[in-house]
Design a protein around this motif. Structure first.
Motif, PDB file in Angstrom:
ATOM      1  N   TYR A 104       2.154   2.492 -12.727  1.00  0.00           N
ATOM      2  CA  TYR A 104       1.492   1.224 -12.389  1.00  0.00           C
ATOM      3  C   TYR A 104       1.124   1.204 -10.908  1.00  0.00           C
ATOM      4  O   TYR A 104       0.006   0.835 -10.539  1.00  0.00           O
ATOM      5  N   ALA A 105       2.059   1.632 -10.052  1.00  0.00           N
ATOM      6  CA  ALA A 105       1.786   1.666  -8.610  1.00  0.00           C
ATOM      7  C   ALA A 105       0.660   2.647  -8.299  1.00  0.00           C
ATOM      8  O   ALA A 105      -0.280   2.307  -7.561  1.00  0.00           O
ATOM      9  N   GLN A 131       0.826  -1.208   0.000  1.00  0.00           N
ATOM     10  CA  GLN A 131       0.000   0.000   0.000  1.00  0.00           C
ATOM     11  C   GLN A 131       0.859   1.257   0.000  1.00  0.00           C
ATOM     12  O   GLN A 131       0.410   2.330  -0.368  1.00  0.00           O
ATOM     13  N   VAL A 132       2.099   1.101   0.473  1.00  0.00           N
ATOM     14  CA  VAL A 132       3.086   2.177   0.494  1.00  0.00           C
ATOM     15  C   VAL A 132       4.414   1.567   0.050  1.00  0.00           C
ATOM     16  O   VAL A 132       4.786   0.498   0.530  1.00  0.00           O
ATOM     17  N   ILE A 133       5.116   2.243  -0.850  1.00  0.00           N
ATOM     18  CA  ILE A 133       6.430   1.779  -1.297  1.00  0.00           C
ATOM     19  C   ILE A 133       7.452   2.856  -0.962  1.00  0.00           C
ATOM     20  O   ILE A 133       7.265   4.024  -1.317  1.00  0.00           O
ATOM     21  N   ASN A 134       8.514   2.454  -0.285  1.00  0.00           N
ATOM     22  CA  ASN A 134       9.614   3.349   0.048  1.00  0.00           C
ATOM     23  C   ASN A 134      10.775   3.051  -0.893  1.00  0.00           C
ATOM     24  O   ASN A 134      11.227   1.910  -0.990  1.00  0.00           O
ATOM     25  N   MET A 184      -8.579   6.034   1.947  1.00  0.00           N
ATOM     26  CA  MET A 184      -8.025   7.281   1.413  1.00  0.00           C
ATOM     27  C   MET A 184      -7.127   6.959   0.220  1.00  0.00           C
ATOM     28  O   MET A 184      -6.205   6.164   0.327  1.00  0.00           O
ATOM     29  N   PRO A 185      -7.374   7.574  -0.949  1.00  0.00           N
ATOM     30  CA  PRO A 185      -6.544   7.297  -2.123  1.00  0.00           C
ATOM     31  C   PRO A 185      -5.135   7.867  -1.957  1.00  0.00           C
ATOM     32  O   PRO A 185      -4.900   8.785  -1.169  1.00  0.00           O
ATOM     33  N   TRP A 186      -4.212   7.348  -2.751  1.00  0.00           N
ATOM     34  CA  TRP A 186      -2.801   7.708  -2.625  1.00  0.00           C
ATOM     35  C   TRP A 186      -2.567   9.212  -2.679  1.00  0.00           C
ATOM     36  O   TRP A 186      -1.769   9.747  -1.923  1.00  0.00           O
ATOM     37  N   VAL A 240       0.891   4.467  -2.486  1.00  0.00           N
ATOM     38  CA  VAL A 240       1.683   5.664  -2.203  1.00  0.00           C
ATOM     39  C   VAL A 240       3.144   5.327  -2.497  1.00  0.00           C
ATOM     40  O   VAL A 240       3.653   4.304  -2.037  1.00  0.00           O
ATOM     41  N   VAL A 241       3.827   6.186  -3.248  1.00  0.00           N
ATOM     42  CA  VAL A 241       5.232   5.963  -3.597  1.00  0.00           C
ATOM     43  C   VAL A 241       6.065   7.113  -3.026  1.00  0.00           C
ATOM     44  O   VAL A 241       5.855   8.277  -3.379  1.00  0.00           O
TER      45      VAL A 241
END
Length: 186
Positions: free
Chosen positions: A43-44, A17-20, A141-143, A50-51
């Motif tokens: 794509y994410a 859901q979150v990428i660091n 909540m959207p990104w 969330v990026v």
């Protein structure tokens, strides 16, 4: 670039859901991003992820850098414990927020604690953690609203706003996770 893009796609396909993205690849301009990497970021985002990426460390390259410069990525600069900009934080127009980057405590490979950590990789990790807290509290909540909460609840720093060092300010997790006390306009 291809390895980073593959990693993003892998994380998305496995439910992230979150990428660091706590690394940087030297880029040519603050407005550019390698097409393969940008497609992976798109794509994410298309899968509501969330990026977050570190803005980069000036000691490695003065900037700009990818993936921080990719459209849709929340780029994070670094600060000192007193709130001033960390000397090594890359300053670029894509910086959205800032977070601690110096004298970071972490456990090394030998299992010992150290307080010598520095870099915007730490800043990105702390910000990604805050994004995960927002997602936990507000799972629908959207990104882009998560990004808006991070920038809209940040403690203002630097002039003008936004700026190339702090972006919209210093990430404030307590405000970011409390939408009723700290509303952020769409």
């Amino acid at each position: 670039v291809r390895t980073a893009a593959a990693g993003i796609r892998y994380a998305v396909s496995h439910g992230a859901q979150v990428i660091n993205l706590p690394f940087g690849i030297g880029g040519t301009s603050p407005a550019s991003c390698d097409p393969v990497l940008q497609a992976a970021v798109a794509y994410a985002l298309g899968h509501d992820v969330v990026v977050v990426a570190s803005s980069g460390n000036a000691s490695r390259y003065a900037g700009p850098g990818e993936p921080a410069s990719c459209a849709g990525v929340l780029a994070v600069g670094g600060i000192e414990p007193d709130g001033s900009l960390w000397r090594g934080s890359t300053r670029q127009p894509y910086v959205a927020v800032a977070a601690p980057a110096d004298r970071m405590v972490y456990v090394g490979r030998d299992g010992r604690y150290t307080t010598t950590g520095e870099g915007t990789s730490f800043s990105a990790a702390l910000t990604a953690g805050t994004a995960a807290l927002i997602r936990s509290r507000y799972p629908d909540m959207p990104w882009y609203r998560v990004d808006q909460r991070l920038t809209g609840t940040a403690t203002p720093a630097g002039h003008p706003m936004p700026n190339q060092g702090y972006g919209y300010g210093i990430v404030n997790p307590a405000r970011a996770v409390n939408a009723s006390a700290y509303p952020v306009p769409a």
